[in-house]
Write an enzyme that holds these catalytic residues in place. Structure first.
Site, PDB file in Angstrom:
ATOM      1  N   LYS A 183       0.801  -1.234   0.000  1.00 20.04           N
ATOM      2  CA  LYS A 183       0.000   0.000   0.000  1.00 20.04           C
ATOM      3  C   LYS A 183       0.832   1.282   0.000  1.00 20.04           C
ATOM      4  O   LYS A 183       0.401   2.287  -0.534  1.00 20.04           O
ATOM      5  CB  LYS A 183      -0.951   0.028   1.209  1.00 20.04           C
ATOM      6  CG  LYS A 183      -2.087  -0.969   1.098  1.00 20.04           C
ATOM      7  CD  LYS A 183      -3.066  -0.812   2.242  1.00 20.04           C
ATOM      8  CE  LYS A 183      -4.054  -1.941   2.282  1.00 20.04           C
ATOM      9  NZ  LYS A 183      -5.077  -1.790   3.308  1.00 20.04           N
TER      10      LYS A 183
ATOM     11  N   ASN B 282      -4.923   2.126  -1.618  1.00 18.72           N
ATOM     12  CA  ASN B 282      -5.441   0.754  -1.780  1.00 18.72           C
ATOM     13  C   ASN B 282      -6.258   0.586  -3.054  1.00 18.72           C
ATOM     14  O   ASN B 282      -6.744  -0.501  -3.332  1.00 18.72           O
ATOM     15  CB  ASN B 282      -6.290   0.347  -0.574  1.00 18.72           C
ATOM     16  CG  ASN B 282      -7.676   0.928  -0.652  1.00 18.72           C
ATOM     17  OD1 ASN B 282      -7.839   2.085  -1.022  1.00 18.72           O
ATOM     18  ND2 ASN B 282      -8.686   0.142  -0.345  1.00 18.72           N
TER      19      ASN B 282
ATOM     20  N   GLY C 135      -3.553   2.422  19.138  1.00 21.61           N
ATOM     21  CA  GLY C 135      -2.614   1.945  18.122  1.00 21.61           C
ATOM     22  C   GLY C 135      -1.972   3.100  17.387  1.00 21.61           C
ATOM     23  O   GLY C 135      -2.502   4.224  17.370  1.00 21.61           O
TER      24      GLY C 135
ATOM     25  N   GLY D  64      -0.018   1.321  10.763  1.00 19.88           N
ATOM     26  CA  GLY D  64      -0.499   1.863   9.488  1.00 19.88           C
ATOM     27  C   GLY D  64      -1.964   2.259   9.533  1.00 19.88           C
ATOM     28  O   GLY D  64      -2.342   3.365   9.104  1.00 19.88           O
TER      29      GLY D  64
END
Ligand code: NAP
Length: 289
Positions: free
Chosen positions: A70, A91, A130, A133
């Site tokens: 990606k 994407n 988090g 990515g």
């Protein structure tokens, strides 16, 4: 499905691609809408450049790009959509004269999933768990759609700081605040939107969650887990136990496909048809709800 000389070809490039649900999304859409388009997965072992150039030469209309390509694919594009450019990951590729244009329908798809569930970003204080990515992309999306404040909590706080610095550099005032997971008690004591963007809790480690303490979940009015396998993650259970609404990430997957399909076919897919595809995806995954 009828394939003839006029069939438009689209596909997926990645490694691995065996478990993808994208052919189900796109081929079902084409069947129902009567579009002469076929979608197939392509395993690309390593030579992404040759794969993209070959696809262009073969007149492949559109491609989805998945792990691990990606970010790498960005250098092979003729043009990039502004949100995808800020995220730095693409994407979806769409063929135009002179090369492919790149989009990030993971994030526009997540936004559409939010809209369909009545989840708002604008003016909201948002917690992101988090700093990988997906979390970084979610932070860009939240800044793009004018969240009031964004708190990024990560095990590796240095990674959270990097994402915060990058986004804050584009703001007049600090918007993103990096924190360690253990520092959650320093978050504002009010109800917020929380997006779970770590890989913790993914099957088969379904009993795991990044923060176990229930007082964290008292701060969440809506919890959105990017994970969809299992369909009721421990994070979702903890949000619901404290009275919040909780969602899994299957609709994000649905709408990233819908948005790509719309780009390739220059059309708008009706919400009722999105629901039909969603039911099929749930059936494929054995989700009953
Ligand atoms: P990634 O770049 O590998 O990031 C993984 C994140 O999880 C990092 O923040 C990492 O923290 C954290 N993490 C991993 N193990 C941990 C542990 N034991 N304790 C605490 N934190 C831990 O992965 P990604 O691409 O961002 O994907 C994240 C999740 O989003 C995956 O589950 C993926 O399936 C899901 N996703 C869903 C969709 C969808 O369509 N629904 C789309 C994209 C991604 P450190 O930085 O500290 O290592």
């Amino acid at each position: 499905m009828k394939i003839d000389g006029k069939s438009k070809l689209c596909g997926l490039i990645g490694k691995p691609v065996e478990h993808t649900m994208s052919p189900l999304i796109h081929n079902t859409l084409s069947e129902i809408l009567g579009k002469n388009m076929v979608y197939v997965p392509f395993l690309v072992e390593e030579d992404l450049k040759s794969a993209v150039e070959g696809a262009y030469a073969l007149n492949i209309r559109g491609l989805n790009i998945t792990v691990p390509y990606k970010e790498k694919v960005v250098d092979l594009l003729k043009e990039i959509d502004p949100l995808a450019g800020q995220i730095g990951a693409v994407n979806t590729l769409c063929k135009t004269e002179g090369g492919y244009v790149g989009y990030n329908t993971d994030m526009t798809g997540l936004y559409r999933a939010f809209c369909s569930e009545g989840i708002k970003i604008q003016g909201e204080k948002v917690i992101i768990l988090g700093a990988g990515g997906a979390a970084r992309s979610v932070a860009c999306l939240c800044s793009h759609y004018k969240a009031a404040q964004i708190f990024i909590l990560n095990r590796n706080v240095e990674k959270a700081k990097l994402v915060a610095e990058e986004i804050n550099a584009l703001q007049e005032e600090p918007l993103v605040f990096p924190m360690a997971l253990e520092e959650f008690d320093q978050l504002p004591k009010e109800k917020m939107l929380c997006i779970q963007a770590t890989s913790v809790g993914l099957a088969p480690c379904e009993e795991r969650v990044v923060i176990e303490n229930q007082s964290f979940y008292e701060r969440i009015h809506t919890g959105y887990d990017l994970i969809y396998r299992p369909a009721n993650t421990r994070f979702m259970q903890l949000v619901k136990a404290q009275g919040g609404r909780a969602f899994h990430g299957l609709k994000m997957l649905l709408y990233q496909g819908i948005e790509a399909y719309e780009i390739w076919n220059e059309c708008r897919v009706e919400e009722s048809l999105c629901n039909t595809i969603y039911e099929k995806m749930k059936g494929e995954m054995g989700i009953e709800e």
